[in-house]
Design an enzyme around this catalytic site. Structure first.
Site, PDB file in Angstrom:
ATOM      1  N   ASP A   1       0.826  -1.209   0.000  1.00  0.00           N
ATOM      2  CA  ASP A   1       0.000   0.000   0.000  1.00  0.00           C
ATOM      3  C   ASP A   1       0.858   1.257   0.000  1.00  0.00           C
ATOM      4  O   ASP A   1       2.041   1.231   0.343  1.00  0.00           O
ATOM      5  CB  ASP A   1      -0.959   0.015   1.190  1.00  0.00           C
ATOM      6  CG  ASP A   1      -0.247   0.050   2.539  1.00  0.00           C
ATOM      7  OD1 ASP A   1       0.791  -0.618   2.676  1.00  0.00           O
ATOM      8  OD2 ASP A   1      -0.740   0.743   3.462  1.00  0.00           O
TER       9      ASP A   1
ATOM     10  N   GLU B   1       0.320  -1.190   5.942  1.00  0.00           N
ATOM     11  CA  GLU B   1       1.427  -0.670   6.753  1.00  0.00           C
ATOM     12  C   GLU B   1       1.336   0.833   6.945  1.00  0.00           C
ATOM     13  O   GLU B   1       1.703   1.361   7.998  1.00  0.00           O
ATOM     14  CB  GLU B   1       2.766  -1.042   6.106  1.00  0.00           C
ATOM     15  CG  GLU B   1       3.978  -0.798   6.984  1.00  0.00           C
ATOM     16  CD  GLU B   1       4.537   0.625   6.904  1.00  0.00           C
ATOM     17  OE1 GLU B   1       5.328   1.014   7.786  1.00  0.00           O
ATOM     18  OE2 GLU B   1       4.177   1.344   5.941  1.00  0.00           O
TER      19      GLU B   1
END
Length: 412
Positions: free
Chosen positions: A104, A167
């Site tokens: 991400d 994350e």
């Protein structure tokens, strides 16, 4: 570190794969993978899964549970997150490594920063450094290592890859998977970008994200102003008290990031949400900081109620003896490919903090050289792809050779 001819040959082969690595990076960076862009992250995961499948004994897409978030109205609601790719090779080998990086980025699906731009050796684009460049480095280093294992019949080092999709918001859904799949590893390598200088990050602070939901009493601002209890004013007081905590402990920062609340000018607002982040250098400070936050909430003005949400999600990462030993190993391997690597402390956190808390020493800046991450000026240096892949390859080779040499000494 005297290298076998097989390792030397593979290093040269990696040097010739620069263009292939650049193409792979451009393809992946062209996909928007903001943390909450679930379709984009699913598309990315499918492509990454196809790339890693040939070198894994097992590779699964693991769903994560819904996560609770606090809305601007102070309510809690469930939020879906994309899943995690977990791959393994030789899980029964004598020693184990865990390698990880996130898919991400911080750029949402409607971000205006979507276009890749090449300027000589510099590639600008969302996630090129943080951390799709690192994902490419990991892939090619593992491919190279598996070639080495086949050539030398040295299969005593197994590995697990954890590729998560959350994350950038603190690994809210995936953090338990690090305990499940990574806690038994002997060491870890993570592929966050190295510093713009090319150096590594050593010690990291801990981090926590919080919200204080404040509720008052709505009232007409003209007719019944004094019957109201203004939640926004209470939020301002809370923000001020939080900011004052910055003076209490050296190296600790409390950042009031956002205040939600308010509405029409003629209404006393009855809801506000204060959102803030805490960075701290030592784990012992968590208890003291928690007591201060509880005190702020408990000392609300009459007619105002407050509720604290959130918590500490990434403990500090100190320079332990095992961690220093691994840093020195990486530094030695860097010299083999012309990298003079130093390390510096930072207030940033990553999944390396979580692995360290599990007792797994890890170097978490094995990724590409770049900078301006989390901004529309993000960039990476294309010429860092090959050396960083070589660095990881040599680190894995070094660890595999250490295991074999230890076994040979036992037999002797």
């Amino acid at each position: 570190m005297s290298l076998e001819s097989e390792a030397q040959s593979i290093l040269l082969r990696l040097a010739n794969q620069r263009d292939e690595m650049v193409t792979q990076l451009v393809d992946w960076a062209a996909i928007n993978t903001g943390t909450h862009n679930l379709p984009g992250l699913r598309q990315m995961a499918e492509l990454v899964q196809a790339a890693f499948q040939p070198i894994c004994d097992q590779l699964d897409y693991v769903a994560v549970p819904l996560q609770t978030q606090v809305t601007s109205q102070g309510n809690r609601e469930d939020c879906p997150l994309a899943g995690v790719l977990v791959g393994q090779r030789r899980p029964d080998a004598a020693r184990q490594a865990v390698l990880s990086i996130h898919m991400d980025t911080v750029y949402p699906a409607d971000s205006t920063f979507q276009t890749l731009k090449l300027d000589g050796n510099t590639l600008h684009g969302p996630g090129v450094a943080d951390a799709k460049g690192g994902l490419v480095v990991m892939l090619y280093a593992l491919k190279a290592f598996e070639q080495y294992v086949e050539a030398t019949s040295n299969g005593q080092l197994g590995w697990t890859v954890i590729l998560n999709s959350d994350e950038e918001i603190g690994s809210l859904g995936s953090r338990s998977l690090f305990a499940q799949y990574g806690a038994a590893a002997d060491f870890g390598l993570l592929f966050e970008p190295c510093l713009p200088t090319g150096h590594l990050i050593g010690q990291r602070k801990g981090s926590g994200n919080f919200e204080i939901v404040i509720r008052g009493q709505a009232a007409h601002a003209g007719r019944e102003f004094y019957k109201g209890r203004n939640a926004v004013v209470a939020a301002a007081k809370v923000a001020s008290r939080l900011h004052e905590l910055n003076d209490r402990w050296p190296g600790t920062t409390v950042n009031v990031a956002k205040i939600d609340g308010g509405g029409p000018n003629n209404v006393v607002p009855d809801v506000a949400v204060v959102r803030f982040n805490i960075r701290y250098p030592e784990g012992d400070l968590e208890a003291e900081l928690s007591r201060d936050l509880e005190r702020i909430v408990e000392e609300a003005d009459d007619g105002i109620t407050m509720v604290l949400h959130g918590g500490f999600f990434a403990p500090p990462k100190p320079l332990s003896e095992a961690y220093l030993d691994l840093l020195n190993t990486v530094q030695d391997c860097g010299r083999e490919v012309g990298l003079e690597l130093e390390w510096e402390s930072t207030g940033g956190v990553c999944d390396g903090n979580r692995l360290a808390a599990l007792g797994v020493p890890n170097v978490d800046t094995m990724g590409v050289q770049g900078g301006n991450i989390h901004s529309p000026q993000e960039y990476m240096l294309l010429d860092s792809l090959v050396p960083r892949a070589q660095l990881t390859f040599l680190t894995l080779v070094r660890k595999a050779r250490e295991i074999r040499e230890a076994e040979m000494r036992k037999e002797a």
